[in-house]
Design a protein around this motif. Structure first.
Motif, short mmCIF file in Angstrom:
data_model
loop_
_atom_site.label_atom_id
_atom_site.label_comp_id
_atom_site.label_asym_id
_atom_site.label_seq_id
_atom_site.Cartn_x
_atom_site.Cartn_y
_atom_site.Cartn_z
N UNK A 66 0.84 -1.20 0.00
CA UNK A 66 0.00 0.00 0.00
C UNK A 66 0.88 1.26 0.00
N UNK A 67 0.25 2.38 -0.35
CA UNK A 67 1.00 3.64 -0.43
C UNK A 67 0.28 4.73 0.36
N UNK A 68 1.05 5.47 1.14
CA UNK A 68 0.55 6.63 1.89
C UNK A 68 0.97 7.88 1.12
N UNK A 69 0.00 8.76 0.85
CA UNK A 69 0.31 9.97 0.08
C UNK A 69 0.16 11.21 0.97
N UNK A 70 1.25 11.80 1.43
CA UNK A 70 1.10 13.08 2.14
C UNK A 70 0.87 14.19 1.10
N UNK A 118 -0.38 18.18 -7.48
CA UNK A 118 0.54 17.03 -7.48
C UNK A 118 -0.18 15.70 -7.44
N UNK A 119 -1.44 15.72 -7.02
CA UNK A 119 -2.23 14.49 -6.94
C UNK A 119 -2.34 13.80 -8.31
N UNK A 120 -2.41 14.61 -9.36
CA UNK A 120 -2.52 14.02 -10.70
C UNK A 120 -1.36 13.09 -11.03
N UNK A 121 -0.15 13.57 -10.76
CA UNK A 121 1.04 12.76 -11.07
C UNK A 121 1.07 11.51 -10.20
N UNK A 122 0.63 11.66 -8.95
CA UNK A 122 0.61 10.50 -8.04
C UNK A 122 -0.35 9.43 -8.56
N UNK A 123 -1.55 9.86 -8.95
CA UNK A 123 -2.54 8.88 -9.43
C UNK A 123 -2.07 8.21 -10.71
N UNK A 124 -1.38 9.00 -11.54
CA UNK A 124 -0.86 8.45 -12.79
C UNK A 124 0.21 7.37 -12.51
N UNK A 125 1.07 7.66 -11.52
CA UNK A 125 2.13 6.70 -11.18
C UNK A 125 1.53 5.41 -10.62
N UNK A 126 0.50 5.55 -9.78
CA UNK A 126 -0.12 4.36 -9.17
C UNK A 126 -0.81 3.53 -10.26
N UNK A 170 -4.00 5.55 2.05
CA UNK A 170 -4.75 6.76 2.32
C UNK A 170 -3.93 8.00 2.00
N UNK A 171 -4.66 9.13 2.03
CA UNK A 171 -4.06 10.44 1.76
C UNK A 171 -4.02 11.21 3.08
N UNK A 172 -2.87 11.79 3.39
CA UNK A 172 -2.70 12.51 4.66
C UNK A 172 -2.48 14.00 4.40
N UNK A 173 -3.38 14.83 4.88
CA UNK A 173 -3.23 16.27 4.76
C UNK A 173 -2.12 16.75 5.69
N UNK A 174 -1.17 17.51 5.15
CA UNK A 174 -0.03 17.96 5.96
C UNK A 174 0.15 19.47 5.87
N UNK A 198 -10.75 16.00 0.56
CA UNK A 198 -11.77 15.15 1.18
C UNK A 198 -12.85 14.78 0.17
N UNK A 199 -13.23 15.74 -0.68
CA UNK A 199 -14.24 15.45 -1.71
C UNK A 199 -13.73 14.42 -2.69
N UNK A 200 -12.46 14.53 -3.05
CA UNK A 200 -11.89 13.66 -4.08
C UNK A 200 -11.63 12.26 -3.55
N UNK A 201 -11.16 12.16 -2.29
CA UNK A 201 -10.71 10.88 -1.77
C UNK A 201 -11.66 10.23 -0.77
N UNK A 202 -12.64 10.96 -0.29
CA UNK A 202 -13.64 10.38 0.60
C UNK A 202 -13.03 9.66 1.77
N UNK A 203 -13.41 8.39 1.92
CA UNK A 203 -12.97 7.63 3.10
C UNK A 203 -11.49 7.27 3.01
N UNK A 204 -10.86 7.55 1.86
CA UNK A 204 -9.43 7.29 1.72
C UNK A 204 -8.59 8.41 2.34
N UNK A 205 -9.28 9.46 2.81
CA UNK A 205 -8.57 10.57 3.48
C UNK A 205 -8.39 10.17 4.94
N UNK A 206 -7.17 10.22 5.45
CA UNK A 206 -6.98 9.95 6.87
C UNK A 206 -7.70 11.05 7.67
#
Ligand SMILES: Nc1ncnc2c1ncn2[C@@H]1O[C@H](COP(=O)(O)OP(=O)(O)OP(=O)(O)O)[C@@H](O)[C@H]1O
Ligand SMILES: Nc1ncnc2c1ncn2[C@@H]1O[C@H](COP(=O)(O)OP(=O)(O)OP(=O)(O)O)[C@@H](O)[C@H]1O
Ligand SMILES: [Mg+2]
Ligand SMILES: [Mg+2]
Lengths: 254, 254
Positions: free
Chosen positions: B143-147, B157-165, B180-184, B201-209
């Protein structure tokens, strides 16, 4: 006499893009300079910060590096007056192929050789690494600007930067100079900012720019409008500091 | 049952290292977990943050990837109790050679295959790019954690991350999941932080820590002492938020 400057630091999030694009716009706005900004980072952040919709690019920097297009076919005249050779994430897919080419470190220098004389300044925004794109930027530049943020990990990043510059000068035989080091994301309310700045000043002496860029949410917001800090918050501390920095750069080269 | 998690985001300075090492120490400190932290970033920031003098390394991660050493010969037992496979800038020189090897994306997975069962968690701190080291980290991870930091460029930057995954899942046929995605670097005093968090939060829903990491100078200072935020400022907002994050991670996998 055209000046090509790379904005470079392997450390992430230190303000390379924020510095590159606000310097570019400031040179146009306050000094009527002709400026080209080359975005050699697959994140395309400086292109976006200048209002360029990078997801719609038909041609981009990689096409120039791979000799599929000329600079003239790719360059965009952004509304700020800065000319841009943009990139998006597709540039990342070229990294391994380009790394296999003979003369791979000189692709950008060659691409810019015919057009840099059309400009007073060519600025190159680098990605946060010392890979083939950053090396191309350094090899294409006479001087390098190093933004450093006010943190311990930011300060440590200086080692990698100095190592990369040494490598370009000796192994790649290119006499790149240090334009200077720019303290960024300075938060006057805490001791750490002052300590890091003071360490940098001790280490770099007169190579430290006088301007110090404060941490301000306005600098963080401006890219979302595709405009410079001078348009987003003209009277704020961020605009003032970057305008001072622009003046220092101009005085350095006149 | 060992869990291998990559801490990944191409965007620089979003808190990958801060998250990776504070998560590692928190798992040991508050949950008595056995944790290995793999530093696959030539900046060696997570190694330094755990008090490891990376300029003195005789053996490091690159020696394991290049099969010149075993994990046992390279692993360091940091004073926090976290085991570390460290890196320094010399890892950067391996990038092009490694990119030329067959099976280059699987070197880390193979290196960890014999030892990951000795640990409850293996965490991998990635560099700010989607090059061969980040791909190795993703291929070695379940699994991958995305700060993500609270800025416009951070959100993009989320676009590039989703593309890589997506690329790892389809082109490289590895069913990596999003932990999950962690807001920092959340700064409650400005609208931008709240707007970026709400978009995520809208984009990731329950995948947001649920945990959100505040911007606090204590988090920025801790690496200079080679200690975690729990040791540097145990009662502060940074320690509290990371401790909550550690609890969320543990509940996710028990
Ligand atoms: N002085 C500042 N005050 C507030 N925010 C800033 C400042 N400088 C930069 N930022 C913000 O911090 C983030 C990182 O800055 P920036 O993207 O310019 O750094 P970078 O070095 O180009 O990053 P990367 O390594 O990813 O290319 C961005 O969201 C930017 O808007
Ligand atoms: N919540 C926070 N509050 C204050 N400072 C922070 C916070 N998170 C990270 N920092 C600081 O911001 C800088 C960037 O953070 P960090 O190095 O963890 O990000 P990164 O994503 O690992 O960067 P890179 O892309 O260079 O690997 C560091 O100096 C770190 O100490
Ligand atoms: Mg940038
Ligand atoms: Mg890091």
């Amino acid at each position: 006499m055209s000046k090509t400057l790379a904005v470079f630091n392997m450390k992430g999030g230190v303000g390379k893009t924020t510095t590159a694009y606000n310097l570019a716009v400031g040179l146009v706005k306050f000094h009527s300079a002709k400026v080209l900004l080359v975005d050699i980072d697959p994140q395309g952040n400086s292109s976006v910060s200048l209002g360029i919709p990078i997801w719609e690019l038909e041609l981009q920097l990689k096409d120039v590096l791979q000799k599929r297009a000329t600079v003239d076919e790719v360059v965009i005249f952004s509304k700020s007056g800065v000319h841009v050779i943009p990139s998006n994430i597709l540039l990342a897919e070229e990294e391994i192929p380009i790394s296999g080419l003979p003369g791979r470190e000189l692709l950008l220098r060659k691409a810019l050789s015919n057009i840099s004389n059309n400009y007073d300044f060519v600025l190159i925004d680098c990605p946060p690494n010392i890979g083939v794109f950053s090396v191309n930027a350094l090899m294409a530049s006479q001087e390098v600007i190093i933004p450093v943020d006010m943190s311990y990990l930011g300060l440590l990043g200086i080692n990698a930067v100095e190592r990369a510059i040494t490598m370009v000068r000796s192994a790649l035989d290119h006499p790149i100079e240090l334009a200077g080091v720019l303290g960024t994301r300075f938060d006057g309310r805490n001791k750490l900012s002052k300590e890091v700045l003071s360490s940098l000043e001790q280490h770099f002496g007169s190579k430290m720019f006088q301007a110090v860029i404060p941490e301000t949410v306005k600098l963080r917001e401006a890219p979302s409008y595709g405009i410079s800090i001078y348009d987003h918050d003209p009277t704020g501390a961020g605009a003032q500091a970057y305008e001072d920095f622009v003046t220092e750069i101009v005085s350095q080269y006149e």
